[in-house]
Design a protein around this motif. Structure first.
Motif, PDB file in Angstrom:
ATOM      1  N   ARG A  94       3.807  -2.014   0.053  1.00 10.71           N
ATOM      2  CA  ARG A  94       5.141  -2.397  -0.422  1.00 10.71           C
ATOM      3  C   ARG A  94       5.384  -1.866  -1.831  1.00 10.71           C
ATOM      4  N   HIS A  95       4.352  -1.895  -2.640  1.00 10.33           N
ATOM      5  CA  HIS A  95       4.487  -1.425  -4.011  1.00 10.33           C
ATOM      6  C   HIS A  95       4.805   0.072  -4.048  1.00 10.33           C
ATOM      7  N   MET A  96       4.095   0.858  -3.265  1.00 14.05           N
ATOM      8  CA  MET A  96       4.333   2.302  -3.271  1.00 14.05           C
ATOM      9  C   MET A  96       5.736   2.638  -2.765  1.00 14.05           C
ATOM     10  N   ARG A  97       6.209   1.871  -1.778  1.00  9.99           N
ATOM     11  CA  ARG A  97       7.582   2.071  -1.318  1.00  9.99           C
ATOM     12  C   ARG A  97       8.572   1.750  -2.444  1.00  9.99           C
ATOM     13  N   ARG A  98       8.289   0.694  -3.191  1.00  9.72           N
ATOM     14  CA  ARG A  98       9.180   0.304  -4.283  1.00  9.72           C
ATOM     15  C   ARG A  98       9.198   1.361  -5.379  1.00  9.72           C
ATOM     16  N   VAL A  99       8.022   1.934  -5.695  1.00 10.29           N
ATOM     17  CA  VAL A  99       7.968   2.980  -6.718  1.00 10.29           C
ATOM     18  C   VAL A  99       8.846   4.160  -6.317  1.00 10.29           C
ATOM     19  N   ALA A 100       8.748   4.574  -5.064  1.00 12.67           N
ATOM     20  CA  ALA A 100       9.577   5.688  -4.591  1.00 12.67           C
ATOM     21  C   ALA A 100      11.063   5.343  -4.707  1.00 12.67           C
ATOM     22  N   VAL A 115       8.559  16.834  -5.881  1.00 12.57           N
ATOM     23  CA  VAL A 115       7.869  15.701  -6.489  1.00 12.57           C
ATOM     24  C   VAL A 115       6.395  16.066  -6.605  1.00 12.57           C
ATOM     25  N   VAL A 116       5.877  16.037  -7.823  1.00 12.31           N
ATOM     26  CA  VAL A 116       4.469  16.350  -8.077  1.00 12.31           C
ATOM     27  C   VAL A 116       3.794  15.081  -8.564  1.00 12.31           C
ATOM     28  N   GLU A 117       2.656  14.750  -7.969  1.00 15.93           N
ATOM     29  CA  GLU A 117       1.915  13.560  -8.414  1.00 15.93           C
ATOM     30  C   GLU A 117       0.544  13.958  -8.925  1.00 15.93           C
ATOM     31  N   MET A 118       0.231  13.557 -10.155  1.00 15.50           N
ATOM     32  CA  MET A 118      -1.112  13.754 -10.703  1.00 15.50           C
ATOM     33  C   MET A 118      -1.983  12.562 -10.309  1.00 15.50           C
ATOM     34  N   GLY A 119      -3.242  12.835 -10.006  1.00 16.68           N
ATOM     35  CA  GLY A 119      -4.121  11.760  -9.548  1.00 16.68           C
ATOM     36  C   GLY A 119      -3.606  11.154  -8.263  1.00 16.68           C
ATOM     37  N   SER A 120      -3.249  12.002  -7.311  1.00 18.84           N
ATOM     38  CA  SER A 120      -2.534  11.565  -6.110  1.00 18.84           C
ATOM     39  C   SER A 120      -3.428  10.954  -5.045  1.00 18.84           C
ATOM     40  N   THR A 122      -5.437   9.966  -1.934  1.00 19.13           N
ATOM     41  CA  THR A 122      -5.353  10.461  -0.561  1.00 19.13           C
ATOM     42  C   THR A 122      -3.924  10.689  -0.087  1.00 19.13           C
ATOM     43  N   GLY A 123      -2.959  10.618  -0.996  1.00 15.07           N
ATOM     44  CA  GLY A 123      -1.598  11.049  -0.684  1.00 15.07           C
ATOM     45  C   GLY A 123      -0.641  10.001  -0.168  1.00 15.07           C
ATOM     46  N   GLU A 124      -1.039   8.702  -0.161  1.00 13.56           N
ATOM     47  CA  GLU A 124      -0.159   7.668   0.396  1.00 13.56           C
ATOM     48  C   GLU A 124       1.151   7.551  -0.367  1.00 13.56           C
ATOM     49  N   GLN A 125       1.109   7.634  -1.706  1.00 14.65           N
ATOM     50  CA  GLN A 125       2.344   7.521  -2.472  1.00 14.65           C
ATOM     51  C   GLN A 125       3.276   8.701  -2.196  1.00 14.65           C
ATOM     52  N   LEU A 126       2.731   9.898  -2.173  1.00 14.02           N
ATOM     53  CA  LEU A 126       3.570  11.065  -1.890  1.00 14.02           C
ATOM     54  C   LEU A 126       4.133  11.019  -0.470  1.00 14.02           C
ATOM     55  N   ALA A 127       3.398  10.400   0.448  1.00 11.47           N
ATOM     56  CA  ALA A 127       3.899  10.280   1.819  1.00 11.47           C
ATOM     57  C   ALA A 127       5.201   9.478   1.854  1.00 11.47           C
ATOM     58  N   ALA A 128       5.346   8.512   0.937  1.00 13.55           N
ATOM     59  CA  ALA A 128       6.584   7.739   0.864  1.00 13.55           C
ATOM     60  C   ALA A 128       7.752   8.636   0.466  1.00 13.55           C
ATOM     61  N   PHE A 129       7.511   9.598  -0.416  1.00 11.95           N
ATOM     62  CA  PHE A 129       8.553  10.553  -0.800  1.00 11.95           C
ATOM     63  C   PHE A 129       8.819  11.541   0.337  1.00 11.95           C
ATOM     64  N   GLN A 130       7.763  11.889   1.063  1.00  8.42           N
ATOM     65  CA  GLN A 130       7.954  12.777   2.214  1.00  8.42           C
ATOM     66  C   GLN A 130       8.888  12.148   3.244  1.00  8.42           C
TER      67      GLN A 130
END
Length: 427
Positions: A94-100, A115-120, A122-130
Motif C-alpha cells: 500500500r505504501h509503494m502505491r501511495r508513493v507512486a 522514472v529512474v529509481e536509485m537503490g531500486s 527487486t523493482g516492486e516500486q518501479l512496477a507500480a509506475f509501470q
C-alpha cells in the motif's frame, strides 16, 4: 577498527567533516560499541571468530544538525551482495502505491515519462509506475537483486547512482521526469555526487523524490535500533533544505509518512524550476526548531533514553528466561540485529528468529548467531514470547498472529520502551 584486527581497516574510514555542510564541529550523541554489519547474515558454522565488527557511533553536526555515523563502511562491502529485499507485506504494498500516486498527482507526471529509481531493489516500486504506463529504469548496486528485477520486467542497471552513471543514463534514455530514492539517500556518503547526478539527469520540470527516516521521529520515539552501518545519515527537513540549496536544488514539498517508524518523502526540484515551494516545508523546519533539534540537550536526552531501554529490555528478557519461558525473535530486519547485539541478547536468550525472506532462512543473525527459520517453523515450535524485531509492522503482525495471541502467546514490543502485548491489549 574491528575484532578482526587490521583485516577490516581497509573496509571503513572515520569521517572528518559533515557530508551535508562541511563543518567539523561535532556533538557526540551515542556509542553502541563495535558491532557486525546488520545485514551481514552468516552461514551456520562452528566458529564465527572472524566476523568483522565496526564502531557504531552517532554524532550530530552543530553546523546543520545532520545526524551521522562516525565510520563509513565501504559500500561495495555493504551492497554488492545484499540480503534485504522489499517487504512483501500489505503495509508496504500500500505504501509503494501511495508513493507512486503522490509523485504522479502532485507533480502532474504523465504516462510515458521516464522514472529512474536509485537503490531500486527487486523493482516492486518501479512496477507500480509501470502499471501507470511510465518508462522505468532501476539503478541498484546489488547485482543479485538487479538481476531479479530485470528478470521480472523492470530493467535495472547493477550500478551505484552517481554523476557518472546519471550522465550515461541521460545519453541512452533522455532526461528523467522523476528520480526516486526510497530509503537509499541515507545510505550514501557522497551525497554531493548524487546531487550532481540529479542535476544532470533531471528535466527542467522534473522532480527528485527521496524517502528517508525522519530524525525527529527517531529521537522522539527512541528508535535507536534503526542505527546501523548502512544508515550513514539521519535527516531532518532543515538539514536537507540547506544541503540542496548549496547544490542548485530546492526542496518543494514534504510528506510525513508512517512507515519504518516514521519517514519523510521529500520532493526536490531545480532551483529555478517551475514548481513552487509549498508552505509545509517551512512549517516542518519551524516544528524542528521548536522540538529542540538544534540544541545539544535534545541529543543528550536521546542518549539517556537509549541506555534506559537497553537496560529494561535486557532485564525483561532475563527475568522471563529465569522463569523458564521460551522466547524467539519475530522478523529478522537489520534494525533487529542492532537491538539484539547492543542489548547482549543472543542464542542463549532467543531460540530462533523467524523471517519471511527465504534468502535469510537457514542462516544465522550477525553478531548474536541466532538461527533464522521460516514462519512455518515458528508455528511448529511456538515460543511463549516473540520479541517483535519488526515492530514497524506491529498492527499487521498482530492481526496475522491472532491465533497465536488467542492461544496465550505474547509479544514483546521493544521500542520506544519494552512492553508485553497479549490478545486483549493487541486490540
Amino acid at each position: 577498527m574491528g575484532s578482526n584486527g587490521n583485516s577490516t581497516e581497509s573496509w571503513a574510514r572515520r569521517i572528518r567533516e559533515c557530508r551535508a555542510c562541511g563543518s567539523t564541529d561535532w556533538q557526540n550523541v551515542v556509542s553502541l560499541g563495535e558491532v557486525p554489519l546488520a545485514n551481514g547474515f552468516l552461514e551456520q558454522g562452528h566458529s564465527y571468530d572472524d566476523e568483522p565488527r565496526f564502531p557504531l557511533e552517532v554524532v550530530s553536526c552543530r553546523g546543520c544538525r545532520l545526524l551521522s555515523l562516525t565510520h563509513v563502511v565501504d559500500p561495495a562491502v555493504l551492497f554488492r551482495e545484499y540480503l534485504y529485499v522489499t517487504s512483501p507485506s500489505e503495509t508496504m504494498k500500500r505504501h509503494m502505491r501511495r508513493v507512486a500516486d503522490l509523485c504522479e498527482e502532485r507533480f502532474g507526471i504523465p504516462a510515458g515519462s521516464l522514472v529512474v529509481e536509485m537503490g531500486s531493489n527487486t523493482g516492486e516500486q518501479l512496477a507500480a509506475f509501470q502499471e501507470d504506463r511510465m518508462r522505468v529504469l532501476g539503478v541498484d548496486p546489488a547485482r543479485d537483486l538487479a538481476a531479479v528485477a530485470t528478470e521480472h520486467g523492470v530493467r535495472t542497471l547493477p550500478e551505484f547512482f552517481s554523476a557518472t552513471s546519471a550522465g550515461h543514463i541521460r545519453e541512452e534514455h533522455g532526461p528523467a521526469r522523476l528520480i526516486l530514492g526510497r530509503h537509499v539517500f541515507a545510505h550514501i556518503d557522497d551525497i554531493a555526487d548524487v546531487a550532481a547526478g540529479v542535476r544532470q539527469l533531471l528535466r527542467s520540470d522534473g522532480v527528485f523524490a527521496i524517502e528517508v527516516p525522519y530524525a525527529l521521529d527517531m529521537l522522539e520515539r527512541n528508535e535507536f535500533d534503526t542505527i546501523y552501518h548502512e544508515h550513514l545519515s539521519y535527516f531532518m527537513v532543515d538539514t536537507l533544505a540547506a544541503f540542496f540549496a548549496r547544490h542548485g536544488l530546492r526542496v518543494l514539498d514534504v510528506e510525513h509518512l508512517g512507515v519504518h517508524g516514521g519517514s519523510i518523502l521529500v520532493f526536490v526540484g531545480h532551483q529555478d524550476g517551475p514548481w513552487p515551494t509549498r508552505p509545509v516545508v517551512d512549517q516542518m523546519r519551524e516544528k524542528e526548531q521548536r522540538a529542540g533539534l538544534h540544541d545539544d540537550s535534545t541529543y543528550s536526552g536521546f542518549a539517556c533514553s537509549v541506555e534506559e531501554t537497553r537496560e529494561a529490555l535486557t532485564r525483561l528478557v532475563g527475568e522471563l528466561r529465569a522463569e523458564g519461558r521460551r522466547i524467539a525473535g519475530y522478523g529478522a530486519p537489520a534494525k533487529g540485529n542492532t537491538l539484539l547485539t547492543t542489548c547482549g541478547l543472543g542464542h542463549g536468550q532467543l531460540e530462533f528468529c523467524t523471517d519471511t525472506t527465504e534468502l535469510k532462512q537457514g542462516k544465522v543473525l550477525p553478531g548474536t548467531h541466532v538461527p533464522v527459520r521460516s514462519p512455518s517453523y515458528g508455528k511448529e515450535h511456538r515460543p511463549d514470547y516473540y520479541l517483535l524485531l519488526a515492530w514497524n509492522y506491529s498492527e499487521e503482525i498482530f492481526r496475522k498472529e491472532r491465533d497465536y495471541l488467542e492461544a496465550g502467546g505474547r509479544f514483546i514490543v521493544p521500542i520506544p520502551r519494552p512492553r508485553v502485548v497479549t490478545a486483549s491489549s493487541a486490540n
